[in-house]
Structure formats: structure tokens, C-alpha cells
Scaffold this motif. Structure first.
Motif, short mmCIF file in Angstrom:
data_model
loop_
_atom_site.label_atom_id
_atom_site.label_comp_id
_atom_site.label_asym_id
_atom_site.label_seq_id
_atom_site.Cartn_x
_atom_site.Cartn_y
_atom_site.Cartn_z
N ASP B 3 15.57 7.88 -4.83
CA ASP B 3 15.00 7.45 -3.74
C ASP B 3 15.58 6.08 -3.14
N VAL B 4 16.12 5.23 -4.42
CA VAL B 4 16.60 4.08 -4.10
C VAL B 4 18.01 3.86 -4.82
N THR B 5 18.88 3.73 -4.25
CA THR B 5 20.30 3.73 -4.82
C THR B 5 20.98 2.48 -4.77
N GLN B 6 21.57 1.95 -5.77
CA GLN B 6 21.89 0.67 -6.09
C GLN B 6 23.55 0.93 -6.58
N LEU B 21 26.62 -6.51 -3.34
CA LEU B 21 25.90 -5.29 -3.97
C LEU B 21 25.04 -4.74 -2.84
N GLU B 22 25.22 -3.17 -2.99
CA GLU B 22 24.44 -2.35 -1.96
C GLU B 22 23.51 -1.58 -2.54
N CYS B 23 22.45 -1.54 -1.27
CA CYS B 23 21.25 -0.65 -1.75
C CYS B 23 20.95 0.33 -0.50
N SER B 24 20.74 1.51 -0.73
CA SER B 24 20.27 2.58 0.19
C SER B 24 19.17 3.27 -0.38
N GLN B 25 18.13 3.72 0.92
CA GLN B 25 17.12 4.27 0.40
C GLN B 25 16.77 5.58 1.25
N THR B 26 15.93 6.59 0.73
CA THR B 26 15.58 7.78 1.46
C THR B 26 14.20 7.85 1.66
N LYS B 27 13.53 6.56 1.12
CA LYS B 27 12.11 6.94 1.19
C LYS B 27 11.42 6.50 2.82
N GLY B 28 12.41 6.11 3.82
CA GLY B 28 11.65 5.94 4.91
C GLY B 28 11.03 4.61 5.25
N HIS B 29 11.02 3.66 3.98
CA HIS B 29 10.30 2.57 4.00
C HIS B 29 11.03 1.55 5.23
N ASP B 30 10.12 0.63 5.62
CA ASP B 30 10.73 -0.22 6.28
C ASP B 30 11.05 -1.64 5.78
N ARG B 31 10.30 -1.91 4.60
CA ARG B 31 10.41 -3.12 4.03
C ARG B 31 11.41 -2.90 2.74
N CYS B 91 17.17 -3.95 -6.10
CA CYS B 91 16.54 -3.49 -4.82
C CYS B 91 15.50 -2.61 -4.97
N ALA B 92 14.46 -2.99 -3.96
CA ALA B 92 13.19 -2.18 -3.97
C ALA B 92 12.71 -2.04 -2.63
N THR B 93 12.13 -1.07 -2.25
CA THR B 93 11.20 -0.55 -0.79
C THR B 93 9.88 -0.47 -1.14
N SER B 94 9.14 -0.60 0.00
CA SER B 94 7.97 -0.27 0.16
C SER B 94 7.27 -0.25 1.50
#
Lengths: 118, 112
Positions: B3-6, B21-31, B91-94
Motif C-alpha cells: 500500500d505504501v511503497t518506498q 527518496l520517493e514514496c507512493s501510496q495506493t491507500k487514498g490517504h490525504d496525509r 514514509c507513512a500515510t493516514s
């Protein structure tokens, strides 16, 4: 600013026994969220359990439970029937419900390294 | 897929180099968040973002910059790397503060 303290840099327990990891925090807020994360050698950060401060009932997830003492600002993690796969770094973390004024994200303790003796 | 790829997972570079450093996410989180982990210090917040137009400094932002290219992408840059920036970066999302943050697998960065 909030602070989180984990006073045990390392703990060791025999397989199948119970161990408790301690965490205390300092805050002036009345509502907040608390989390325990596990970091195995693979370095992933894995959520173990979460607690909402306004809920008096202690959270439980299978063999993992917490002892949340709001007045004492204490949030300890109990692991029952310890298994070899529980060996990891464990981090306690605090999160404010407020994200304004430049405040957001998790505040982490320094971690406790848990060793499971076979 | 995670869900969160670094990317990258590991990187060794030299003092003075520019690193992203790159981070991408597929969780649809704004933060989205960048943390740094040093042995014995836990994780500390570098930067965070609520959306592409809202980026904020965390506890230890000096020496770092970030870019939120899209809701799903949040990159961290070291303009001129120095050895004491050697660390594990997450990297993290929420979505809501009541919910847990979801972490990538981390980037281990070594600066020689």
C-alpha cells in the motif's frame, strides 16, 4: 510538546511466558490516541494495538493487551504466551487529535528490544 | 502490491551528493509523513503534508526538503548529504488522527 518514554531498552522472556513492556507519556491534552508498533528484523513497522484515551476499556488484540492508566499517563503492553515471532523492537507512540499549528504525526518512544528465549 | 511503497530500499552515497527518496501510496490517504529512525532514538518526524498545497515541518526538518507531487506521491530530498544523515527513513500515510499510520518498508541511507 508531548513526550513518550520507554524505560526498558531491552527485555528478555522465555517462550510461552508473559511479558509487559512499559510506556509513559507526558501531555496536557485530554483526548489523544496511543499505539504500539512492532518492528521485526525485516524493519517493517507493524501496528500491534491502539487505544483511544476517552475509552476506559483496555484494548485487546489476541495475545496482546494494554493496561491504560490515564491519570498516571501510562500505557503498557502485555504479551501473553510469548512466541519466537514476537521478537522485535516495540515502539510506543502518541498522537494528538489536533493537527493545526504545525502539530501532526506520531511521537515515538525510543523503543524496547524484546528477546524471546526458546 | 504494498500500500505504501518506498524507493530505493537501500542507498549508499557520498557526502555532498543530492539524494531523493520517493514514496507512493495506493491507500487514498490525504496525509503523508516522512520519519527518520536512528538507533536508540526511535522515529522522529521530518515533514508532513495534508495535501499537495499543504506541507509542514516536523521536529527535525533542517537539511531536508520535500515535494508532494500528487495525493499519492511524497518525496524527500537531501540537497547536500552529510554523514550524520545516515539513517533509516520511513514514509507513512493516514487519514484521520484516530487511525493508525501505515508505513512503507523504509529506505536505509548510508552517507560516506
Amino acid at each position: 510538546a508531548q513526550t513518550v518514554t520507554q524505560s526498558q531498552p531491552e527485555m528478555s522472556v522465555q517462550e510461552a511466558e508473559t511479558v509487559t513492556l512499559s510506556c509513559t507519556y507526558d501531555t496536557s491534552e485530554s483526548d489523544y490516541y496511543l499505539f504500539w508498533y512492532k518492528q521485526p528484523p525485516s524493519r517493517q513497522m507493524i501496528l500491534v494495538i491502539r487505544q483511544e484515551a476517552y475509552k476506559q476499556q483496555n484494548a485487546t488484540e489476541n495475545r496482546f493487551s494494554v493496561n491504560f492508566q490515564k491519570a498516571a499517563k501510562s500505557f503498557s503492553l502485555k504479551i501473553s504466551d510469548s512466541q519466537l515471532g514476537d521478537a522485535a523492537m516495540y515502539f510506543c507512540a502518541y498522537r494528538s487529535p489536533y493537527s493545526g499549528g504545525g502539530a501532526d504525526g506520531l511521537t515515538f518512544g525510543k523503543g524496547t528490544h524484546l528477546i524471546i528465549q526458546p | 502490491d504494498a500500500d505504501v511503497t518506498q524507493t530505493p530500499r537501500n542507498r549508499i552515497t557520498k557526502t555532498g551528493k543530492r539524494i531523493m527518496l520517493e514514496c507512493s501510496q495506493t491507500k487514498g490517504h490525504d496525509r503523508m509523513y516522512w520519519y527518520r529512525q536512528d538507533p536508540g532514538l526511535g522515529l522522529r518526524l521530518i515533514y508532513y503534508s495534508f495535501d499537495v498545497k499543504d506541507i509542514n515541518k516536523g521536529e527535525i526538518s533542517d537539511g531536508y526538503s520535500v515535494s508532494r507531487q500528487a495525493q499519492a506521491k511524497f518525496s524527500l530530498s537531501l540537497e547536500s548529504a552529510i554523514p550524520n544523515q545516515t539513517a533509516l527513513y520511513f514514509c507513512a500515510t493516514s487519514d484521520h488522527p484516530s487511525q493508525p499510520q501505515h508505513f512503507g518498508d523504509g529506505t536505509r541511507l548510508s552517507i560516506l
